[in-house]
Design a protein around this motif. Structure first.
Motif, PDB file in Angstrom:
ATOM      1  N   ILE A  69     -34.716  -1.182  -7.516  1.00 19.55           N
ATOM      2  CA  ILE A  69     -34.324  -1.971  -6.311  1.00 19.55           C
ATOM      3  C   ILE A  69     -33.608  -3.449  -6.627  1.00 19.55           C
ATOM      4  CG2 ILE A  69     -35.577  -3.533  -4.584  1.00 19.55           C
ATOM      5  CD1 ILE A  69     -38.052  -1.864  -4.927  1.00 19.55           C
ATOM      6  N   ASN A  70     -33.672  -3.940  -7.829  1.00 20.88           N
ATOM      7  CA  ASN A  70     -32.737  -4.964  -8.076  1.00 20.88           C
ATOM      8  C   ASN A  70     -31.467  -4.747  -8.331  1.00 20.88           C
ATOM      9  OD1 ASN A  70     -34.919  -7.172  -8.294  1.00 20.88           O
ATOM     10  ND2 ASN A  70     -35.432  -6.888 -10.427  1.00 20.88           N
ATOM     11  N   THR A  71     -31.303  -3.480  -9.039  1.00 19.49           N
ATOM     12  CA  THR A  71     -29.948  -2.853  -9.310  1.00 19.49           C
ATOM     13  C   THR A  71     -29.210  -2.681  -7.880  1.00 19.49           C
ATOM     14  OG1 THR A  71     -30.471  -1.908 -11.219  1.00 19.49           O
ATOM     15  CG2 THR A  71     -28.665  -1.111 -10.252  1.00 19.49           C
ATOM     16  N   GLU A  72     -29.788  -2.168  -6.902  1.00 22.85           N
ATOM     17  CA  GLU A  72     -29.334  -1.687  -5.695  1.00 22.85           C
ATOM     18  C   GLU A  72     -29.048  -3.179  -4.718  1.00 22.85           C
ATOM     19  OE1 GLU A  72     -32.313   0.553  -3.588  1.00 22.85           O
ATOM     20  OE2 GLU A  72     -31.675   2.541  -4.651  1.00 22.85           O
ATOM     21  N   LEU A  73     -29.896  -4.056  -4.897  1.00 25.87           N
ATOM     22  CA  LEU A  73     -29.664  -5.409  -4.488  1.00 25.87           C
ATOM     23  C   LEU A  73     -28.600  -6.173  -4.855  1.00 25.87           C
ATOM     24  CD1 LEU A  73     -33.246  -6.507  -3.720  1.00 25.87           C
ATOM     25  CD2 LEU A  73     -31.675  -5.534  -1.827  1.00 25.87           C
ATOM     26  N   LEU A  74     -28.390  -6.325  -6.217  1.00 24.46           N
ATOM     27  CA  LEU A  74     -27.447  -6.852  -7.022  1.00 24.46           C
ATOM     28  C   LEU A  74     -26.023  -6.102  -6.634  1.00 24.46           C
ATOM     29  CD1 LEU A  74     -29.104  -7.170 -10.414  1.00 24.46           C
ATOM     30  CD2 LEU A  74     -28.115  -9.118  -9.286  1.00 24.46           C
ATOM     31  N   LEU A  75     -25.967  -4.857  -6.589  1.00 25.63           N
ATOM     32  CA  LEU A  75     -24.538  -4.249  -6.454  1.00 25.63           C
ATOM     33  C   LEU A  75     -24.215  -4.483  -4.897  1.00 25.63           C
ATOM     34  CD1 LEU A  75     -25.257  -0.540  -7.811  1.00 25.63           C
ATOM     35  CD2 LEU A  75     -23.552  -2.478  -8.850  1.00 25.63           C
TER      36      LEU A  75
END
Length: 267
Positions: free
Chosen positions: A32-38
């Motif tokens: 989830i963090n990766t998706e939000l960060l991208l």
């Protein structure tokens, strides 16, 4: 802005099937963090491009803005959320306008089985991550919450007591959300109804009155305040008055969680 809710599934139960086929809350959170960060990185990249064009003229302010945004971009690119990036006061409006997802406060809701309400190895992983981010963690058992929804209020306390609980998990989720968003509640009470009002922590009595109606704030005279515990102990306003627990507060009074208030005003 509001918070971004995240759920960490930490149940060891053959009847509960994880979408990835295994229980690993850290991996779930990382995905989830990766998706939000991208998503945030794409927004900041555009802002950097605009700022870089403006900075070509050499104005000191534009160059500083470009450098700040580049620092934010590098921070996100390193896998760190915007909420742990130090933003100087002068750049806060600019960052706010980007509506970054990772700038929002976060609450992790760890769904466990009945035996995990006191925490387990999986919830410990979530709590360690949350501590690093300044996030909130609430442990709930969805199966128990589903049962709670079926009970009448009179029977609920007996059910909770049998489980060693004092309140439903939903109440803890709500309180954690209020803490994250810097909110608190006060009450107005009368013969016909009791109303709960949501205000920001730190509001003065006139500001709190303004939530009811702007006239209340504009014409504020004083607030008659009873602390929540005193109101309950006195079984209402009269009992609290008789016990000497009603206070008269002026315009500088800072509201406390659970205050029961009657505002005097004149417009």
């Amino acid at each position: 802005g509001g918070g971004v809710g995240r759920v960490a599934e930490v149940i060891e139960d053959d009847d509960v099937v994880h979408v990835a086929g295994r229980v690993n809350p850290k991996d779930d959170i990382d995905v989830i963090n990766t998706e939000l960060l991208l998503a945030d990185l794409a927004s900041v990249e555009k802002a950097v491009d605009r700022a870089a064009k403006q900075a070509k003229a050499g104005r000191k302010e534009d160059v500083a803005r470009r450098d700040f945004l580049q620092g934010l971009r590098d921070h996100l690119d390193a896998g760190r959320p915007a909420r742990v990036f130090a933003v100087p006061e002068e750049y806060r409006p600019a960052v706010h306008e980007l509506f970054l997802l990772t700038a929002k406060p976060v609450m992790y809701v760890a769904n466990v089985d009945e035996g995990g309400l006191g925490g387990n190895a999986y919830t410990a992983q979530v709590e360690a991550l949350a501590k690093d981010e300044g996030a909130e963690v609430v442990i709930v058992c969805a199966a128990i919450e589903a049962e709670i929804a079926k009970f009448e209020p009179a029977d609920l306390q007996v059910f909770l007591a049998d489980l060693g609980l004092t309140e439903p998990g939903l109440a803890r989720v709500i309180r954690a959300g209020y803490r994250l968003l810097g909110l608190q509640t006060y009450f107005t009470a009368g013969p016909k109804e009791v109303r709960a009002w949501t205000i920001r922590a730190g509001y003065t009595a006139p500001q709190a009155a303004g939530v009811i109606h702007t006239d209340f704030e504009r014409g504020f005279i004083r607030a008659e305040v009873i602390a929540y515990d005193d109101y309950i102990r006195g079984r209402g306003e009269q009992g609290a008055r008789d016990a000497g627990r009603l206070r008269l507060e002026g315009k500088d009074y800072v509201m406390h969680e659970g205050d029961v208030v009657h505002f005097r005003f004149n417009v």
